[in-house]
Scaffold this motif. Structure first.
Motif, short mmCIF file in Angstrom:
data_model
loop_
_atom_site.label_atom_id
_atom_site.label_comp_id
_atom_site.label_asym_id
_atom_site.label_seq_id
_atom_site.Cartn_x
_atom_site.Cartn_y
_atom_site.Cartn_z
N ALA A 1 13.61 -19.78 7.19
CA ALA A 1 13.75 -20.87 8.16
C ALA A 1 12.71 -20.74 9.27
CB ALA A 1 15.16 -20.85 8.74
N GLU A 2 12.47 -19.52 9.73
CA GLU A 2 11.53 -19.33 10.84
C GLU A 2 10.11 -19.69 10.44
OE1 GLU A 2 10.42 -15.99 14.22
OE2 GLU A 2 10.86 -15.33 12.17
N ILE A 3 9.66 -19.26 9.27
CA ILE A 3 8.29 -19.54 8.88
C ILE A 3 8.08 -21.03 8.65
CG2 ILE A 3 8.70 -19.16 6.41
CD1 ILE A 3 5.53 -18.34 8.42
N ARG A 4 9.09 -21.74 8.17
CA ARG A 4 8.96 -23.18 7.97
C ARG A 4 8.92 -23.92 9.31
NH1 ARG A 4 12.41 -24.59 2.50
NH2 ARG A 4 11.74 -22.76 1.32
N LEU B 1 9.19 -45.85 12.77
CA LEU B 1 10.24 -45.46 11.84
C LEU B 1 9.71 -45.31 10.43
CD1 LEU B 1 13.22 -44.95 11.26
CD2 LEU B 1 13.53 -47.43 11.00
N VAL B 2 8.81 -46.19 10.02
CA VAL B 2 8.24 -46.12 8.66
C VAL B 2 7.45 -44.83 8.48
CG1 VAL B 2 6.72 -47.24 7.00
CG2 VAL B 2 8.15 -48.64 8.54
N VAL B 3 6.64 -44.49 9.48
CA VAL B 3 5.84 -43.28 9.40
C VAL B 3 6.73 -42.04 9.36
CG1 VAL B 3 4.07 -41.90 10.55
CG2 VAL B 3 3.94 -44.40 10.60
N VAL B 4 7.77 -42.02 10.20
CA VAL B 4 8.69 -40.88 10.25
C VAL B 4 9.41 -40.70 8.93
CG1 VAL B 4 10.79 -40.00 11.33
CG2 VAL B 4 8.99 -40.99 12.74
N LEU B 5 9.91 -41.80 8.36
CA LEU B 5 10.62 -41.70 7.08
C LEU B 5 9.69 -41.24 5.96
CD1 LEU B 5 12.90 -44.89 7.18
CD2 LEU B 5 13.55 -42.50 7.57
N ALA B 6 8.45 -41.70 5.96
CA ALA B 6 7.49 -41.29 4.93
C ALA B 6 7.20 -39.79 5.03
CB ALA B 6 6.20 -42.09 5.07
N ILE B 7 7.03 -39.30 6.25
CA ILE B 7 6.76 -37.86 6.45
C ILE B 7 7.97 -37.04 6.04
CG2 ILE B 7 6.29 -36.09 8.16
CD1 ILE B 7 4.61 -38.13 9.68
N PHE B 8 9.16 -37.45 6.46
CA PHE B 8 10.37 -36.73 6.11
C PHE B 8 10.57 -36.70 4.59
CE2 PHE B 8 12.99 -37.06 10.28
CZ PHE B 8 12.01 -36.30 10.91
N VAL C 1 7.93 -34.20 3.05
CA VAL C 1 8.26 -32.81 3.37
C VAL C 1 9.53 -32.38 2.64
CG1 VAL C 1 8.95 -31.23 5.22
CG2 VAL C 1 7.09 -32.86 5.59
N GLY C 2 10.53 -33.27 2.59
CA GLY C 2 11.78 -32.95 1.90
C GLY C 2 11.57 -32.73 0.41
N PHE C 3 10.71 -33.56 -0.19
CA PHE C 3 10.42 -33.41 -1.62
C PHE C 3 9.74 -32.08 -1.91
CE2 PHE C 3 7.39 -34.04 -5.15
CZ PHE C 3 8.30 -34.24 -6.17
N ARG C 4 8.74 -31.74 -1.09
CA ARG C 4 8.03 -30.46 -1.27
C ARG C 4 8.97 -29.29 -1.05
NH1 ARG C 4 3.32 -31.44 -3.99
NH2 ARG C 4 2.25 -33.23 -3.07
N ASP C 5 9.84 -29.42 -0.07
CA ASP C 5 10.76 -28.33 0.24
C ASP C 5 11.76 -28.13 -0.90
OD1 ASP C 5 11.38 -26.33 2.11
OD2 ASP C 5 13.07 -27.48 2.89
#
Length: 279
Positions: A119-122, A168-175, A178-182
């Motif tokens: 968690a810390e390194i992420r 909101l569109v930019v935030v959702l795209a980034i999330f 990142v969520g997919f990679r994670d």
């Protein structure tokens, strides 16, 4: 005359006797006997150099990287970061970023320690991106500043405008990215990552107590920088040390951004222009 000139052999003998004298290999008397060189070479008995007693010989053990890799703090009970505090038993210097500091005793087992390190390194990696991206968004805003909050501040939970359109569109795209990679990283065993087999060799001495691999290993190193310090276990650990330390500083920096902008209503680049004068 020939008696007033010293032959080359005599010069060499004088130089050799002087060197031997200063190194303690000859007695002054023997050195004097050698120094009295005549025209004809003289054979002189040179004292035999006695071998060093066995108990006085110095042996150099083969250096092992394990001295820097595992349990570096095993000999001390104090925290390296704050010597007045006790060092938790789990934090013995084996892992990157370990300074023997856990005053609340959050990690009680190695598995808990591993999860916290993940968690810390992420968080640190996201903070490093944020620490650079936050001021750049204020210095070089996109779409004429349409994505910024009031006062030219970066959008955030406290600054507002984070969930407004088009932010909101930019935030959702980034999330989503990142969520997919994670999710992919969580499902991939550490032994199958880009450096998984190398880490398995590095951690072989503690495999029984630490079977999870290196926290934060996402199989991503496109520039091959992981071995820039050293292509051995110690060099790789130094790189992990550098990353987690930079991540910790970045988390503190982002916290300062948030507090300053939320309390003053001004952009951080306007509050500290001396840090961004060249932009």
């Amino acid at each position: 005359t020939s008696s007033s000139k010293m032959r080359p052999q005599g010069c060499l003998m004088v130089m050799g006797s002087a060197a031997a004298f200063f190194h303690g290999q000859l007695t002054p008397r023997s050195a004097t006997r050698l120094a009295s060189v005549t025209d004809e070479p003289t054979i002189v008995d040179i004292p035999t150099i006695m071998p060093v007693p066995e108990d006085e010989t110095t042996t150099t053990e083969a250096w092992s990287g394990n001295d820097l890799m595992f349990k570096r703090y095993e000999g001390t009970n104090a925290s390296v970061l704050f010597p007045s505090l006790a060092r938790p038993p789990l934090l013995d210097g084996t892992h990157a970023g370990d300074y023997g500091f856990d005053p609340l005793g959050i990690a009680e087992t190695n598995k808990e320690l591993y999860d916290l390190m993940e968690a810390e390194i992420r968080h640190g990696r996201l903070a490093m991106l944020c620490a650079a991206g936050w001021p750049m968004a204020e210095l070089r805003p996109l779409f004429d500043g349409a994505l910024l909050a009031d006062g030219g501040r970066a959008p955030s939970v406290l600054n507002g405008h984070l969930f407004d359109s088009p932010s909101l569109v930019v935030v959702l795209a980034i999330f989503a990215e990142v969520g997919f990679r994670d999710l992919q990283a969580i499902q991939t065993p550490k032994q199958l990552t880009l450096y998984g087999h190398i880490h398995a060799q590095d951690y072989e001495p503690i495999q029984a107590e630490w079977p999870w691999g290196v926290p934060g290993d996402l199989s991503f190193d496109p520039l091959g920088l992981y071995g820039i310090v050293g292509k051995d276990a110690v060099g790789r650990k130094v790189m992990r040390d550098l990353e987690i330390n930079h991540g910790r500083v970045a988390m503190l920096a982002v916290l300062c951004y948030v507090v300053l902008e939320a309390t003053t209503g001004r952009a951080v680049v306007d509050i500290t222009p001396f840090l961004f004068w060249n932009f």
